[in-house]
Scaffold this motif. Sequence first.
Motif, PDB file in Angstrom:
ATOM      1  N   UNK A   1       3.106  17.691 -14.068  1.00 57.32           N
ATOM      2  CA  UNK A   1       3.693  17.028 -12.900  1.00 57.32           C
ATOM      3  C   UNK A   1       4.059  15.605 -13.283  1.00 57.32           C
ATOM      4  N   UNK A   2       5.107  15.093 -12.708  1.00 57.18           N
ATOM      5  CA  UNK A   2       5.479  13.691 -12.914  1.00 57.18           C
ATOM      6  C   UNK A   2       4.819  12.793 -11.876  1.00 57.18           C
ATOM      7  N   UNK A   3       4.044  13.390 -10.960  1.00 50.65           N
ATOM      8  CA  UNK A   3       3.424  12.646  -9.863  1.00 50.65           C
ATOM      9  C   UNK A   3       1.907  12.539 -10.007  1.00 50.65           C
ATOM     10  N   UNK A   4       1.396  12.629 -11.214  1.00 50.42           N
ATOM     11  CA  UNK A   4      -0.057  12.644 -11.446  1.00 50.42           C
ATOM     12  C   UNK A   4      -0.749  11.434 -10.827  1.00 50.42           C
ATOM     13  N   UNK A   5      -0.236  10.252 -11.057  1.00 51.92           N
ATOM     14  CA  UNK A   5      -0.856   9.034 -10.538  1.00 51.92           C
ATOM     15  C   UNK A   5      -0.909   9.056  -9.009  1.00 51.92           C
ATOM     16  N   UNK A   6       0.166   9.494  -8.400  1.00 49.21           N
ATOM     17  CA  UNK A   6       0.231   9.581  -6.944  1.00 49.21           C
ATOM     18  C   UNK A   6      -0.808  10.565  -6.409  1.00 49.21           C
ATOM     19  N   UNK A   7      -0.941  11.714  -7.048  1.00 48.83           N
ATOM     20  CA  UNK A   7      -1.912  12.709  -6.598  1.00 48.83           C
ATOM     21  C   UNK A   7      -3.348  12.208  -6.743  1.00 48.83           C
ATOM     22  N   UNK A   8      -3.638  11.497  -7.821  1.00 49.00           N
ATOM     23  CA  UNK A   8      -4.978  10.942  -7.993  1.00 49.00           C
ATOM     24  C   UNK A   8      -5.300  10.000  -6.833  1.00 49.00           C
ATOM     25  N   UNK A   9      -4.377   9.113  -6.501  1.00 48.17           N
ATOM     26  CA  UNK A   9      -4.589   8.178  -5.400  1.00 48.17           C
ATOM     27  C   UNK A   9      -4.779   8.897  -4.075  1.00 48.17           C
TER      28      UNK A   9
ATOM     29  N   UNK B   1     -15.876  15.055 -10.742  1.00 53.84           N
ATOM     30  CA  UNK B   1     -14.543  15.334 -11.255  1.00 53.84           C
ATOM     31  C   UNK B   1     -13.915  14.035 -11.743  1.00 53.84           C
ATOM     32  N   UNK B   2     -13.527  14.025 -13.008  1.00 57.80           N
ATOM     33  CA  UNK B   2     -12.774  12.906 -13.568  1.00 57.80           C
ATOM     34  C   UNK B   2     -11.312  13.317 -13.605  1.00 57.80           C
ATOM     35  N   UNK B   3     -10.437  12.402 -13.219  1.00 55.95           N
ATOM     36  CA  UNK B   3      -8.999  12.678 -13.152  1.00 55.95           C
ATOM     37  C   UNK B   3      -8.269  11.679 -14.026  1.00 55.95           C
ATOM     38  N   UNK B   4      -7.249  12.172 -14.744  1.00 56.44           N
ATOM     39  CA  UNK B   4      -6.456  11.304 -15.610  1.00 56.44           C
ATOM     40  C   UNK B   4      -4.981  11.615 -15.417  1.00 56.44           C
ATOM     41  N   UNK B   5      -4.178  10.575 -15.255  1.00 56.66           N
ATOM     42  CA  UNK B   5      -2.727  10.718 -15.190  1.00 56.66           C
ATOM     43  C   UNK B   5      -2.165  10.398 -16.568  1.00 56.66           C
TER      44      UNK B   5
ATOM     45  N   UNK C   1     -10.651   4.868  -8.152  1.00 57.25           N
ATOM     46  CA  UNK C   1      -9.424   5.230  -8.852  1.00 57.25           C
ATOM     47  C   UNK C   1      -8.623   3.994  -9.228  1.00 57.25           C
ATOM     48  N   UNK C   2      -7.783   4.181 -10.241  1.00 59.29           N
ATOM     49  CA  UNK C   2      -6.819   3.186 -10.685  1.00 59.29           C
ATOM     50  C   UNK C   2      -5.460   3.891 -10.739  1.00 59.29           C
ATOM     51  N   UNK C   3      -4.478   3.259 -11.333  1.00 52.52           N
ATOM     52  CA  UNK C   3      -3.158   3.882 -11.486  1.00 52.52           C
ATOM     53  C   UNK C   3      -3.218   5.161 -12.317  1.00 52.52           C
ATOM     54  N   UNK C   4      -4.139   5.205 -13.292  1.00 49.24           N
ATOM     55  CA  UNK C   4      -4.135   6.329 -14.227  1.00 49.24           C
ATOM     56  C   UNK C   4      -5.434   7.138 -14.274  1.00 49.24           C
TER      57      UNK C   4
ATOM     58  N   UNK D   1      -4.741  15.660 -15.386  1.00 50.10           N
ATOM     59  CA  UNK D   1      -5.887  16.313 -16.004  1.00 50.10           C
ATOM     60  C   UNK D   1      -7.102  16.162 -15.097  1.00 50.10           C
ATOM     61  N   UNK D   2      -7.749  17.289 -14.802  1.00 50.97           N
ATOM     62  CA  UNK D   2      -9.025  17.296 -14.091  1.00 50.97           C
ATOM     63  C   UNK D   2     -10.095  17.771 -15.062  1.00 50.97           C
ATOM     64  N   UNK D   3     -11.208  17.045 -15.112  1.00 50.07           N
ATOM     65  CA  UNK D   3     -12.371  17.461 -15.895  1.00 50.07           C
ATOM     66  C   UNK D   3     -13.567  17.453 -14.952  1.00 50.07           C
TER      67      UNK D   3
END
Length: 95
Positions: A10-18, A46-50, A32-35, A56-58
Motif C-alpha cells: 500500500x502507498x498509504x502505510x503511514x496514514x493507516x498506522x496513524x 503489535x509493532x507497525x512499520x511504514x 506512533x510516528x510518521x513511520x 508491516x505488522x509484527x
Amino acid sequence: MKRSTTHIRTSLASSYIGKLCRHFRHKIETEYTETTGRAVFPQGICSMTAQPEMLVFEIEATNTEALEQIKGVLIRHLLKFSYKETLEIEWQDDY
C-alpha cells in the motif's frame, strides 16, 4: 512467545498506522510516528512499520489464540480504513 508478521502492499502505510493507533488509543496504549506504530493489546503487542509502498505488522503474543485475536482486530479495522483499495493480507506465523 508466538509471533506473526505480514507485509501489505500500500502507498498509504503511514496514514493507516496513524488511523489505527488513534482509533485503538481509546481502549489500549498506543504510540506512533510518521513511520512506526505500537499497540499494546491485553494479549500481546503489535509493532507497525511504514516502508515505501509497504505496511508491516509484527505481532508478539503469549499463545496462538491471543495471536489470532490480535490479527482479527487488526484486519477488521484496517479493512474499514482501507475501503478505497483492496489489500492482500497474508500472515507468516512463527509458532
